[in-house]
Design an enzyme around this catalytic site. Structure first.
Site, short mmCIF file in Angstrom:
data_model
loop_
_atom_site.label_atom_id
_atom_site.label_comp_id
_atom_site.label_asym_id
_atom_site.label_seq_id
_atom_site.Cartn_x
_atom_site.Cartn_y
_atom_site.Cartn_z
N ASN A 82 23.11 40.31 54.95
CA ASN A 82 23.60 39.88 53.64
C ASN A 82 22.44 40.04 52.67
O ASN A 82 21.36 39.51 52.93
CB ASN A 82 24.04 38.41 53.70
CG ASN A 82 24.38 37.86 52.32
OD1 ASN A 82 24.77 38.61 51.43
ND2 ASN A 82 24.22 36.56 52.14
N GLY A 83 22.68 40.76 51.57
CA GLY A 83 21.61 40.94 50.58
C GLY A 83 21.55 42.38 50.13
O GLY A 83 22.50 43.16 50.36
N GLU A 95 36.53 28.83 29.74
CA GLU A 95 36.81 28.69 31.17
C GLU A 95 38.29 28.99 31.47
O GLU A 95 38.62 29.59 32.49
CB GLU A 95 36.43 27.28 31.64
CG GLU A 95 36.73 26.94 33.08
CD GLU A 95 36.08 27.87 34.11
OE1 GLU A 95 35.25 28.71 33.73
OE2 GLU A 95 36.48 27.78 35.28
N ARG A 116 33.21 34.39 51.13
CA ARG A 116 31.96 35.00 50.65
C ARG A 116 32.09 36.51 50.45
O ARG A 116 31.23 37.14 49.84
CB ARG A 116 30.85 34.73 51.67
CG ARG A 116 30.54 33.27 51.88
CD ARG A 116 29.42 33.13 52.87
NE ARG A 116 28.20 33.72 52.35
CZ ARG A 116 27.31 33.06 51.61
NH1 ARG A 116 27.49 31.80 51.33
NH2 ARG A 116 26.24 33.67 51.16
N LYS A 125 32.81 34.52 46.56
CA LYS A 125 32.51 33.18 46.07
C LYS A 125 31.07 33.03 45.63
O LYS A 125 30.77 32.42 44.61
CB LYS A 125 32.83 32.19 47.19
CG LYS A 125 32.60 30.74 46.83
CD LYS A 125 33.66 30.24 45.89
CE LYS A 125 33.50 28.80 45.52
NZ LYS A 125 34.30 28.48 44.32
N TRP A 161 31.16 42.01 51.49
CA TRP A 161 31.46 42.30 50.09
C TRP A 161 30.58 43.48 49.73
O TRP A 161 29.36 43.37 49.66
CB TRP A 161 31.13 41.08 49.22
CG TRP A 161 31.56 41.25 47.78
CD1 TRP A 161 32.79 40.99 47.25
CD2 TRP A 161 30.75 41.69 46.68
NE1 TRP A 161 32.80 41.26 45.91
CE2 TRP A 161 31.56 41.70 45.52
CE3 TRP A 161 29.43 42.11 46.57
CZ2 TRP A 161 31.09 42.08 44.27
CZ3 TRP A 161 28.96 42.48 45.31
CH2 TRP A 161 29.79 42.47 44.18
N LYS A 215 39.52 31.77 34.20
CA LYS A 215 40.39 31.41 35.32
C LYS A 215 41.59 32.35 35.38
O LYS A 215 41.94 32.85 36.43
CB LYS A 215 40.89 30.00 35.12
CG LYS A 215 40.56 28.80 35.87
CD LYS A 215 39.76 28.63 37.06
CE LYS A 215 38.65 29.55 37.38
NZ LYS A 215 37.33 29.02 37.36
N HIS A 275 38.90 37.62 11.96
CA HIS A 275 37.86 38.58 11.59
C HIS A 275 37.93 39.84 12.47
O HIS A 275 36.92 40.51 12.67
CB HIS A 275 36.47 37.93 11.69
CG HIS A 275 36.30 36.82 10.70
ND1 HIS A 275 36.07 37.05 9.36
CD2 HIS A 275 36.40 35.48 10.84
CE1 HIS A 275 36.00 35.88 8.72
NE2 HIS A 275 36.21 34.92 9.59
N CYS A 320 27.85 38.45 51.46
CA CYS A 320 28.59 38.60 52.70
C CYS A 320 28.50 37.30 53.49
O CYS A 320 27.69 36.43 53.19
CB CYS A 320 28.01 39.74 53.51
SG CYS A 320 27.91 41.25 52.56
N GLU A 353 40.55 36.05 36.46
CA GLU A 353 40.07 36.33 37.81
C GLU A 353 41.14 36.22 38.88
O GLU A 353 41.06 36.90 39.88
CB GLU A 353 38.84 35.49 38.16
CG GLU A 353 39.09 34.03 38.34
CD GLU A 353 37.81 33.25 38.70
OE1 GLU A 353 36.95 33.77 39.40
OE2 GLU A 353 37.71 32.08 38.28
C1 AGP Z 1 34.50 31.27 38.74
O1 AGP Z 1 35.72 30.83 39.16
C2 AGP Z 1 33.60 31.83 39.76
N1 AGP Z 1 33.66 31.26 41.02
C3 AGP Z 1 32.20 32.17 39.23
O2 AGP Z 1 32.23 32.42 37.87
C4 AGP Z 1 31.08 31.15 39.55
O3 AGP Z 1 31.21 30.01 38.76
C5 AGP Z 1 29.74 31.84 39.33
O4 AGP Z 1 29.65 32.95 40.18
C6 AGP Z 1 28.57 30.91 39.56
O5 AGP Z 1 28.52 30.46 40.88
P1 AGP Z 1 27.63 29.23 41.29
O6 AGP Z 1 28.13 28.05 40.54
O7 AGP Z 1 27.79 29.11 42.76
O8 AGP Z 1 26.22 29.57 40.88
#
Ligand code: AGP
Length: 605
Positions: free
Chosen positions: A99-100, A478, A27, A600, A75, A482, A501, A2, A485
């Site tokens: 937050n937590g 990757e 966040r 994020k 979140w 991308k 396979h 959050c 998500e």
């Molecule tokens: C990918 O686009 C995401 N933002 C996510 O996979 C991210 O890389 C992951 O949560 C790790 O975050 P960090 O690099 O802040 O540890």
């Protein structure tokens, strides 16, 4: 996950809190709320589901005249997305944001007999009620007692009804930064909310209580003694956290990659060679290790996968990559001869942090690659190599990935030099090749990917496949993440030889296959794999180097990147894969920067 902000000072608190929440919204964004002291020193709370923009409309002039308040963007973890579960939570004389995750909240609910008092399903409200029970006019004593009860992670900002103008905070694991500025005192989950007001800040030390008033911030340890936190400088500017004319942060951040690469690489070059003297990273950590273990999550873990494919052939020592959330509960085969490389953009990802702590308990030496200065992972690692990407706001990571790769490439090069796997001239040539990847990225950014008809094709499909061999396979992981998500199109990355396979059963007419074929030693094998999917009707988007020999008609769309040494093609390829995902998301009219269910910074398990 959050976003938290608190303000006390001479300015209108309402504006500062709402603007701060907009900055922190990446966040978490399923609900938002603020609590503030009005002009008569009475506490008000306004909160609701939806984004900060909606809260702004609801509030309109509410909060006018207030000079002290707290704000939260959520979140959801405990309790669904609803108005009542949004923060702040009120309990007796306490107003609290969190937050937590409070892991023992259920036991605490019973122990303090709170069942009938709780309005929400959140763990946070339990903390608010316990605090109210403990509060007898001594805020610090009540907060200390609360901290003693809680198992889990938390960053709390708290107001007490009878203490107008004051905010208290405490954290364990979950981040909090604070600053006293000419505009007043601020506390927030991360720097993006502080940037408009100050260049200096401090990271709230764990297990300390922060007291904020309009004219000062004081920090106390749990014995009630005043302590002086270490002040740090912010090297990001306000522009860095704005869209600057781009429709989305993601597109802006894609465009920022060449600059971020230069900022990360150039200060670490001396006489054409990689040099980490200014970072305080000694060569003996590279010389003395017998294996490397890379640990990270998501995109950062994918950067680690590329590094593994790059490093092993050069260094000839085992390089392993682990997903942090798995690694932390394993008994990893690491020891004092292992170099553990931790990668994290935010430096706050809880699983990655736990993996770091576990690695240290095994006696391994830890080197972290982190973007956010002063973050927990950076502070707790033996050594840190900061990437200089500036703030990354879009939830989908783009520039952070490129600079993580740049840092890993530099580490590989320094390590190869120190261990005698590279001569000086080989190391210098390697760095020249790395720098040459930057104009190649610029070229791909300027190509009009969106004008190719692939996006129209992609957005009408449910499933896609990415495939490659060797380094190209690592890149494709990757690319698939991308696309998933931000466009919500199901995507899987496959080592191209593995497709037949089992997974090739899913290839039918028009299923898009994004084939990456930049590695010369397996190029002909890749082309055979492309033929196999094409023969089953796939819609093939082929990515190769400029002068690669690929038959006309083999692919429906063929994108060529500048000719680079095979080890460096990831940089322009990353740009293309990011743009494909970006335009697919735009084409589907989705929220590019804040995709559903995501946040994020993943600071909860
Ligand atoms: C990918 O686009 C995401 N933002 C996510 O996979 C991210 O890389 C992951 O949560 C790790 O975050 P960090 O690099 O802040 O540890």
């Amino acid at each position: 996950m959050c976003g938290i902000i608190g303000y006390s000072g001479p300015l209108e608190a309402g504006n500062i809190l709402l603007n701060g929440l907009s900055q922190l919204e990446y966040r978490g964004y399923d609900s938002a709320g603020i609590g503030y002291f009005d002009t008569a020193s009475k506490v008000h709370v306004v909160k609701e589901t939806g984004k900060v923009a909606k809260l702004k409309e609801t509030l309109s002039s509410a909060g006018d005249g207030s000079h002290c308040g707290i704000g939260h963007t959520r979140w959801a973890t405990h309790g669904g997305v609803s108005d009542v579960n949004a923060h702040p939570h009120r309990a007796g004389r306490v107003t609290l944001i969190h937050n937590g995750i409070i892991e023992n909240y259920h036991r605490l609910t019973q122990e303090f007999d709170l069942e009938s008092s709780l309005l929400s399903q959140t763990d946070s409200e339990v903390a608010a009620w316990i605090l109210d029970r403990f509060y007898d006019g001594d805020a610090q004593s009540a907060i200390r007692k609360l901290a003693e009860c809680i198992v889990g992670s938390y960053a709390f900002c708290i107001m007490f009804d009878d203490r107008p103008g004051e905010i208290y905070a405490i954290r364990s694991v979950s981040p909090l930064v604070a600053s006293y500025t000419p505009s007043g005192a601020l506390i927030a989950s991360d720097l993006t909310a502080l940037i408009p007001y100050t260049k200096s800040y401090f990271v709230v030390p764990e297990g300390h209580i922060v007291k904020i008033t309009g004219y000062k911030i004081s920090v106390f340890n749990l014995d009630g003694e005043k302590t002086a936190p270490e002040m740090m400088e912010i090297n990001w500017n306000t522009d860095a956290a704005m869209k600057n004319g781009f429709p989305h942060f993601m597109l802006k951040e894609i465009h920022e990659q060449p600059e971020a690469m230069k900022n990360t690489i150039l200060p670490r070059m001396a006489k054409g060679l990689p040099d980490f003297t200014d970072d305080g990273i000694p060569d003996d950590i590279f010389a003395g290790c017998s294996q490397i273990h890379i640990v990270a999550c998501g995109t950062a873990m994918h950067a680690g996968m590329v590094a593994r494919a790059l490093m092993e052939p050069v260094l000839r020592i085992p390089v392993m990559v682990s997903i942090a959330s798995e690694f932390r509960y394993e008994e990893p085969l690491i020891n004092e001869h292992t170099l553990v490389i931790i990668i994290s953009q935010s430096g706050e990802t809880i699983d990655t942090l736990a993996a770091l702590r576990l690695s240290k308990s095994y006696g391994s030496r830890t080197l972290s690659i982190v973007n956010v200065k002063g973050s927990t992972i950076a502070r707790e690692s033996d050594y840190v190599l900061y990437t200089h990407a500036g703030p990354e706001i879009a939830v989908a990571s783009t520039k952070a990935y490129s600079v993580q790769l740049a840092a890993l490439y530099m580490i590989s090069c320094r390590m190869a030099l120190v261990r005698g796997s590279f001569t000086k001239s080989q190391a210098s040539a390697f760095l020249t090749d790395l720098l040459d990847a930057i104009p190649a990225m610029e070229t791909m950014i300027s190509r009009k990917i969106e004008e190719k008809n692939m996006v129209t094709h992609l957005i009408n499909q449910q499933d896609t496949f990415f495939m490659g061999r060797g380094l190209d396979y690592a890149f494709s992981l990757e690319g698939a993440l991308k696309l998933k998500e931000i466009s919500y199109i199901h995507a899987e990355a496959y080592a191209a030889g593995e497709l037949k396979h089992g997974t090739i059963a899913l290839i039918t007419q028009d299923v898009p296959v994004i084939a990456i074929a930049t590695q010369e030693h397996v190029f002909s094998k890749m082309i055979s794999n492309v033929r196999e999917v094409k023969a089953r009707g796939a819609f093939v988007i082929l990515l190769t180097k400029e002068h690669a020999q690929a038959d006309q008609g083999l692919a429906d769309i063929h994108i060529r990147i500048p000719d680079l040494d095979d080890r460096f093609t990831v940089f322009p390829i990353a740009v293309i894969l990011q743009l494909i995902a970006y335009y697919a998301s735009v084409g589907k009219n989705l929220d590019v920067d804040q995709p559903r269910n995501l946040a994020k910074s993943v600071t909860v398990e």
